[in-house]
Design a protein around this motif. Structure first.
Motif, short mmCIF file in Angstrom:
data_model
loop_
_atom_site.label_atom_id
_atom_site.label_comp_id
_atom_site.label_asym_id
_atom_site.label_seq_id
_atom_site.Cartn_x
_atom_site.Cartn_y
_atom_site.Cartn_z
N TYR A 1 -1.56 5.44 -2.65
CA TYR A 1 -2.20 4.44 -2.55
C TYR A 1 -3.30 4.45 -1.18
O TYR A 1 -3.85 3.98 -1.18
CB TYR A 1 -1.21 3.34 -2.73
N ARG A 2 -2.38 5.15 -0.24
CA ARG A 2 -3.94 5.10 0.78
C ARG A 2 -4.45 6.00 1.20
O ARG A 2 -5.19 4.97 2.44
CB ARG A 2 -2.56 5.33 1.81
N LEU A 3 -4.49 6.50 0.24
CA LEU A 3 -5.99 7.05 0.19
C LEU A 3 -7.61 6.35 -0.39
O LEU A 3 -8.50 7.18 -0.26
CB LEU A 3 -5.99 8.60 0.53
N LEU A 4 -6.50 5.47 -1.57
CA LEU A 4 -8.00 5.22 -2.24
C LEU A 4 -8.09 3.78 -2.32
O LEU A 4 -7.98 2.87 -1.18
CB LEU A 4 -6.83 5.34 -3.37
N TYR B 1 -6.50 -0.16 -7.74
CA TYR B 1 -7.17 0.85 -6.34
C TYR B 1 -8.26 1.21 -7.81
O TYR B 1 -7.28 2.02 -9.09
CB TYR B 1 -5.78 1.34 -6.61
N LEU B 2 -8.65 2.48 -7.00
CA LEU B 2 -9.46 3.02 -8.20
C LEU B 2 -9.50 4.75 -7.38
O LEU B 2 -8.98 4.65 -6.98
CB LEU B 2 -11.59 2.84 -7.08
N LEU B 3 -9.82 4.95 -8.08
CA LEU B 3 -9.42 6.74 -8.94
C LEU B 3 -9.68 7.54 -8.39
O LEU B 3 -11.25 7.46 -8.26
CB LEU B 3 -8.48 7.27 -10.32
N ASN C 1 0.92 -0.78 0.15
CA ASN C 1 -0.18 -0.23 -0.13
C ASN C 1 0.80 1.57 -0.42
O ASN C 1 0.20 2.46 0.15
CB ASN C 1 -0.47 -0.01 1.12
N ASN C 2 1.90 1.64 -0.78
CA ASN C 2 2.66 2.37 -0.81
C ASN C 2 3.50 2.16 -2.51
O ASN C 2 4.09 1.63 -2.48
CB ASN C 2 3.30 2.23 0.47
#
Length: 749
Positions: free
Chosen positions: A593-596, A572-574, A394-395
């Motif tokens: 990525y951490r916020l997706l 991952y969704l944008l 996740n990074n």
């Protein structure tokens, strides 16, 4: 692994020596000369077969037109083709080793090598032009321009009572010496430096240089110091470019320290620097021995090979691609046939623009406010190799280990979880030294869309056999077959002792499977890699709404991975505000990525994948695109552990049943790709003939059937088989096998 080890060598082990000549030719290493002890030099030649760790002392024939090389140290020993070139060095005129009378040399020898092992002998080439002056502790490299093809050897610097910074060129074809005119600021006079060729550049690092600020050539009793200055010579334009000046401060210890007598080696486009010593001429007792290893990425990595499918399930793929040398990780992206909705309310986080290596003009360095402090210009960052094998989940950043020790003193080379970024910006300091901003620390851009680069063939898997997890794999429909191409273990039977090497490539194909004996196959020509760091989801994902415009369909990040394999079950969704960017380029803003949020894969859905390699200079070009389809529940998995046993007039094909057959297996079918006129018109569309149908997990392929086989040249010459299992619902995914053929065999098919 970034682990040092001490091999258990055997044979004619040479004595320890310093300032010797050293070349690497494939898996063998040649060592010539050097100082065995003070005042006693060697002219022995040793060969190490690194594949067996076997030393052998070799005795070349003497030259027909003179004496063999005398004992020496500090000479250059360069390899080109099947010949080594020896130049210069330092000899002892006195027969008494305790009475050292130095004599600088400028003799030139050629050593012809035998293929694989052994040498022929020394020769003294007849050269034209003016010979370089005598010297030792210089450097010599060989470079051949691709468009011209005339190899040239370049000698730079050295010592002959005072340090030198002259450049000499030898045309190896005409054996003509010359002094090329150069542009730019010539590096300071130096000895015990290193020079390495990467591309069309000769990188010069470190060495002993004059301590005076002016840089003039000092008298023999002048004061000297070690330097950490770094420059390169463009061998096509003969222009010197400074990367790190001698007076550049490095208070943060982000650069290799000053040193001389170190070693450097180029691996692909990466330069490694190891060890050396630091100190001043008049302070020998205070010299420091360096024990640190550094590397410099000089350009972005090449595109990886096409992504290969190892296993498909209803909601995941296991993928693989060939390794790219000297990279920190791989960016995997996914493109779904089914539209994926945007996710509202997820903020996007910008990351730095990447900058290209350039010797002209300035490249701005943009930094992420989250991860990087402000770095003043000019700056250069070189990372230590990382011992880590796995990427942080996740990074978007690649984890690197960056500490080193020099005589018990801890140096921190870079913050963790960063990738070096090479940027070049011309700069002239107070002394007129032309500099460039070399690698700086930068997080990696992750979701930028890039133009797909053409890559070569599909290559072998690391393993000899692959056992697809067939418990949840299935066909895409009752009339289509998904093919998992798999490695084959070829065994020799009692009738034929030859073991045939096999390869595999993993690709998904759509084909008609049951309509007739012959199936017409259309392989996908687009490739990509996808993987997630997270475990598979056991719940059935909800399908997104279908009415989404095609312009909103785009590439989604699956993640960044340290290794060249991936298990993909999510992507991952944008955020909604970024979907209007249809074709992002390198360096564009990407979300954190951490916020997706993540989206699970759906059964029976086609996904396209692509992969790009990452090194300290940023993200390289993407591979071609691969297209794979997830399975539909209820169908049998693909047969596994396929083996081929070769006999005189036939081969024996065997396999293991699917691990989770999803019902009773009613029959197996085996197919062989055959020659046809359709293949001549469209080589990518293979034509298959069924050669077996039954309950047994083995079959015989006769010589008559093999004589009609098509030899596929998409990667290496191979005969292609497919094997699939059938249950009450129909045939499941097939396992595709490529049986490697040598040139003689493939030519006769």
């Amino acid at each position: 692994t970034n682990q040092w080890f001490l091999p258990a060598v055997r044979g004619d082990i040479p004595p320890g020596c310093a300032a010797h000549g050293f070349v690497c030719d494939g898996t063998r290493i040649l060592v010539f000369g050097g100082m065995v002890e003070y005042g006693r030099y060697s002219n022995d030649l040793y060969e190490l077969q690194a594949s067996r760790w076997l030393w052998k002392k070799v005795k070349p024939q003497a030259p027909s037109n003179g004496s063999p090389p005398c004992p020496r140290l500090g000479h250059s020993f360069s390899l080109y083709g099947n010949k080594c070139y020896l130049f210069g060095g330092l000899a002892n005129e006195s027969e008494d080793s305790n009475n050292n009378v130095p004599r600088y040399l400028n003799d030139f020898y050629e050593l012809e090598l035998q293929h694989g092992s052994g040498v022929v002998g020394w020769s003294i080439p007849v050269t034209k032009g003016i010979l370089p002056s005598p010297r030792e502790s210089h450097t010599a490299i060989v470079y051949c321009r691709k468009d011209v093809g005339s190899p040239k050897m370049y000698i730079f610097g050295g010592m002959c009572g005072c340090r030198l910074n002259d450049l000499w060129e030898l045309d190896i074809e005409t054996m003509t010496w010359s002094r090329p005119e150069t542009k730019g600021t010539v590096p300071l006079p130096r000895s015990l430096h290193t020079a390495n060729v990467i591309g069309n550049k000769m990188y010069v690092f470190g060495g002993w240089v004059p301590q005076s600020a002016g840089g003039e050539i000092s008298a023999p009793d002048g004061e000297w110091k070690c330097t950490g200055s770094f420059s390169y010579l463009n061998l096509d334009t003969t222009e010197w470019i400074g990367l790190i000046s001698d007076c550049q401060e490095d208070k943060s210890n982000l650069l290799p320290g000053p040193r001389a007598g170190h070693c450097a080696v180029a691996v692909g486009t990466r330069l490694y620097i190891w060890s050396g010593r630091d100190g001043y001429r008049k302070a020998w007792n205070n010299q420091v021995c360096c024990k640190d290893l550094w590397y410099l990425d000089t350009e972005r990595p090449l595109a990886p090979s096409q992504v290969q499918l190892i296993r498909a399930t209803t909601n995941s793929f296991q993928l693989k691609w060939d390794e790219v040398p000297t990279v920190e990780g791989y960016l995997l992206q996914l493109h779904a046939d089914s539209p994926v909705p945007p996710v509202a309310g997820i903020p996007g986080t910008g990351v730095p623009e990447t900058s290209v290596l350039s010797s002209q003009g300035g490249c701005s360095l943009h930094q992420s406010p989250q991860s990087l402090p402000s770095i003043p210009y000019p700056e250069m960052k070189v990372d230590h190799p990382s011992p880590a094998n796995n990427l942080i989940p996740n990074n978007v950043q690649v984890a690197l280990s960056s500490s080193s020790k020099v005589e018990g003193k801890e140096k921190v080379a870079a913050p963790e979880n960063k990738v070096t970024q090479e940027t070049m910006k011309n700069h002239t300091d107070a002394t007129g030294f032309k500099e460039s901003n070399a690698p700086s620390v930068l997080p990696v851009c992750t979701s930028s869309a890039q133009t797909s680069a053409n890559v070569g063939e599909l290559h072998d898997l690391d393993k000899q056999s692959v056992n697809p997890d067939a418990s949840v794999s299935s066909t895409v429909s009752s009339t289509q077959t998904m093919v998992t191409q798999q490695a084959v273990k070829t065994e020799s039977s009692s009738t034929n002792g030859a073991v045939v090497k096999d390869e595999t490539s993993l690709t998904t194909f759509n084909s008609k499977s049951e309509a007739a004996e012959t199936a017409y196959v259309m392989p996908s020509t687009r490739v990509n890699a996808g993987q997630t760091n997270d475990s598979h989801s056991s719940r059935a994902p909800q399908r997104p709404p279908a009415p989404v415009k095609s312009r909103d369909r785009r590439w989604y990040d699956v993640g960044i991975f340290k290794n060249n394999s991936a298990v993909v079950s999510q992507f991952y969704l944008l955020p909604e505000e970024t979907l209007n960017v249809n074709s992002k380029t390198e360096g564009a803003d990407v979300p954190d990525y951490r916020l997706l949020k993540k989206q699970d894969l759906f059964p029976g859905t086609v996904y396209r994948f692509r992969v790009a390699a990452i090194n300290g200079c940023g993200v390289g070009p993407f591979s071609k695109i691969s297209e794979f389809k997830t399975c539909i529940p209820g169908f049998p998995g693909a047969p596994s552990t396929v083996k081929i046993t070769k006999s005189v007039d036939c081969i024996h094909l065997s396999w293991e049943p699917p691990a989770s057959p999803s019902g009773n297996i009613l029959e197996y079918s085996a197919y062989l790709a055959i020659r046809s006129t359709q293949l001549q018109e469209n080589p990518s569309q293979l034509v298959f003939m069924r050669i077996y149908c039954g309950l047994k997990t083995s079959c015989i392929v006769t010589a008559a059937q093999l004589s009609n086989a098509h030899v596929d040249y998409t990667s290496r010459p191979a005969i292609v088989f497919r094997i699939s299992a059938k249950n009450e619902r129909g045939y499941g995914p097939a396992t595709q096998v490529r049986w490697l053929q040598d040139m003689k065999t493939s030519g006769s098919k």
